[in-house]
Scaffold this motif. Structure first.
Motif: not given
Length: 185
Positions: A77-87, A102-116
């Protein structure tokens, strides 16, 4: 990031304190839900607490937005897209397809690693009913398979008091685009 995916007692207490304060400040997001019930459920699911800590650590400001079938649903619920999950680009295939920069990772990979889970377009629209989010940033949302097979991905934001859904190449990434997650506890 911990390999154990379990918080220490101090980390757990601090996170619960932060979540409770956010819960109490934003009662419009979860009318009819009692914090004591949420806390009880969280304490019974330590791996979910770890995921919430990851959401918090990366700037998501998770909060309860619904209760369904006895479970509580948290969204970033952060006002803007979470800073630690951009780019980040959309998924692993898009990341591997990039030839340079290449960016460091992808959104889907990062979400999976976080368990969300990454929010769906429907969930994103539900979030926007609770407030005004992403007025300056944008958020990758779960992309339908038919779009993804063609190399695209979708993202949303809010401009002119309207939620917009756009498309981009799944391998694109921007400093103002991240992703929001959902966690069911």
């Amino acid at each position: 990031m911990s390999n154990k995916k379990v918080l220490s007692q101090d980390e757990k207490e601090q996170l619960l304190k932060v979540l409770k304060a956010r819960f109490e400040l934003n009662m419009n997001r979860h009318q009819g839900i009692e914090w004591a019930d949420v806390q009880e459920r969280l304490e019974a699911n330590p791996e979910k607490l770890w995921s919430l800590q990851e959401m918090e650590r990366t700037g998501g400001e998770p909060d309860v937005v619904a209760q369904k079938d006895g479970q509580f649903i948290f969204y970033d619920c952060a006002k803007e897209s979470p800073k630690g999950r951009r780019s980040v680009c959309y998924d692993r295939a898009a990341l591997e397809a990039r030839k340079k920069h290449k960016p460091e990772t992808s959104a889907m990979d990062m979400a999976s690693e976080m368990g969300i889970e990454i929010l769906t377009e429907e969930q994103y629209r539900e979030l926007q009913e609770l407030g005004e989010f992403d007025l300056k940033t944008s958020t990758w949302v779960k992309t339908p398979e038919n779009i993804r097979k063609l190399g695209g991905a979708i993202f949303c934001d809010r401009r002119y008091d309207t939620v917009f859904v756009y498309h981009n190449g799944a391998d694109s990434y921007y400093g103002s685009r991240g992703f929001r997650g959902a966690l069911t506890v």
